[in-house]
Design a protein around this motif. Structure first.
Motif, mmCIF file in Angstrom:
data_model
loop_
_atom_site.group_PDB
_atom_site.id
_atom_site.type_symbol
_atom_site.label_atom_id
_atom_site.label_comp_id
_atom_site.label_asym_id
_atom_site.label_seq_id
_atom_site.Cartn_x
_atom_site.Cartn_y
_atom_site.Cartn_z
ATOM 1 N N VAL A 129 8.407 26.831 4.758
ATOM 2 C CA VAL A 129 9.529 26.879 3.816
ATOM 3 C C VAL A 129 9.451 25.670 2.898
ATOM 4 C CG1 VAL A 129 12.042 26.855 3.594
ATOM 5 C CG2 VAL A 129 10.975 28.192 5.412
ATOM 6 N N TYR A 130 9.215 24.500 3.478
ATOM 7 C CA TYR A 130 9.066 23.264 2.705
ATOM 8 C C TYR A 130 7.924 23.404 1.691
ATOM 9 C CZ TYR A 130 7.261 18.597 1.721
ATOM 10 O OH TYR A 130 6.768 17.489 1.089
ATOM 11 N N LYS A 131 6.764 23.826 2.171
ATOM 12 C CA LYS A 131 5.572 23.933 1.309
ATOM 13 C C LYS A 131 5.799 24.914 0.154
ATOM 14 C CE LYS A 131 0.798 25.536 1.611
ATOM 15 N NZ LYS A 131 0.817 26.946 1.350
ATOM 16 N N TYR A 132 6.380 26.078 0.436
ATOM 17 C CA TYR A 132 6.638 27.079 -0.607
ATOM 18 C C TYR A 132 7.518 26.492 -1.712
ATOM 19 C CZ TYR A 132 5.238 30.697 2.817
ATOM 20 O OH TYR A 132 4.575 31.466 3.733
ATOM 21 N N HIS A 133 8.560 25.790 -1.323
ATOM 22 C CA HIS A 133 9.509 25.278 -2.312
ATOM 23 C C HIS A 133 8.963 24.067 -3.057
ATOM 24 C CE1 HIS A 133 12.028 28.043 -0.085
ATOM 25 N NE2 HIS A 133 12.742 28.107 -1.195
ATOM 26 N N LEU A 134 8.160 23.263 -2.377
ATOM 27 C CA LEU A 134 7.500 22.154 -3.058
ATOM 28 C C LEU A 134 6.598 22.690 -4.166
ATOM 29 C CD1 LEU A 134 6.954 19.094 -3.165
ATOM 30 C CD2 LEU A 134 5.101 19.476 -1.508
ATOM 31 N N GLU A 135 5.866 23.744 -3.866
ATOM 32 C CA GLU A 135 4.992 24.371 -4.865
ATOM 33 C C GLU A 135 5.803 24.941 -6.031
ATOM 34 O OE1 GLU A 135 2.746 27.167 -2.527
ATOM 35 O OE2 GLU A 135 1.489 25.584 -1.659
ATOM 36 N N LEU A 136 6.980 25.495 -5.750
ATOM 37 C CA LEU A 136 7.822 26.030 -6.827
ATOM 38 C C LEU A 136 8.271 24.921 -7.778
ATOM 39 C CD1 LEU A 136 10.049 28.643 -4.958
ATOM 40 C CD2 LEU A 136 8.138 29.110 -6.509
ATOM 41 N N VAL A 137 8.664 23.778 -7.235
ATOM 42 C CA VAL A 137 9.079 22.667 -8.096
ATOM 43 C C VAL A 137 7.896 22.190 -8.936
ATOM 44 C CG1 VAL A 137 10.098 20.357 -8.219
ATOM 45 C CG2 VAL A 137 10.845 21.927 -6.443
ATOM 46 N N GLU A 138 6.739 22.115 -8.325
ATOM 47 C CA GLU A 138 5.546 21.673 -9.053
ATOM 48 C C GLU A 138 5.214 22.630 -10.200
ATOM 49 O OE1 GLU A 138 2.784 21.286 -5.798
ATOM 50 O OE2 GLU A 138 3.559 19.301 -5.248
ATOM 51 N N VAL A 139 5.387 23.918 -9.973
ATOM 52 C CA VAL A 139 5.157 24.896 -11.035
ATOM 53 C C VAL A 139 6.201 24.725 -12.141
ATOM 54 C CG1 VAL A 139 5.229 27.366 -11.602
ATOM 55 C CG2 VAL A 139 3.962 26.595 -9.607
#
Length: 152
Positions: free
Chosen positions: A115-125
């Motif tokens: 969950v953490y990794k998915y959302h971190l990637e969303l912010v980066e995008v």
């Protein structure tokens, strides 16, 4: 919840087809909002999202708590659109989604670190400022829940 005259209130069963459409509608709302939000994102905005993501990382491994952080993350983006009808509809969808998550909780295999990794990637995008890329990432992220939990 369903109310039947002279009989009372009953918790309705979760309809998987309806839930698929709820997630589809949520996807449409969020990707539409991204067209408005992404070009205006500030460092402060992404900082707010990073703060929520950090709670996912350091928070409890309980999926119900993690899903609350997830909803906070997505709610923030909807809120930034300042489109009141989207906020209201998203709130209704959120209620149904949280009910389903609570129902499914023991069977969900998504780990908190994922969950953490998915959302971190969303912010980066989002930080890249590319609306279409952001929309694609959010669409994949939201609808992946349907695939992972076999909602069709």
């Amino acid at each position: 919840m369903k109310t039947v005259k002279y009989k009372g209130a009953f918790v309705t069963e979760i309809n998987q087809v309806e839930l698929y459409h709820i997630f589809s509608l949520r996807t449409e709302i969020e990707t539409s909002v991204l067209e408005i939000v992404v070009p205006k994102l500030t460092r402060r905005d992404t900082g707010e999202l990073y703060d929520i993501v950090e709670k996912m990382k350091s928070g409890t491994p309980d999926y119900l708590t993690q899903s609350g952080f997830d909803m906070d993350f997505h709610s923030k983006i909807i809120e930034w659109s300042q489109i009141e009808i989207y906020n209201r509809v998203w709130g209704i969808l959120n209620t149904h989604i949280r009910r389903y998550i609570a129902y499914l909780h023991p069977t969900i295999q998504i780990k908190p670190e994922e969950v953490y990794k998915y959302h971190l990637e969303l912010v980066e995008v989002l930080e890249q400022g590319d609306v279409e890329k952001s929309k694609a990432a959010f669409r994949e992220h939201i609808m992946s829940f349907c695939n992972e939990t076999r909602i069709k």
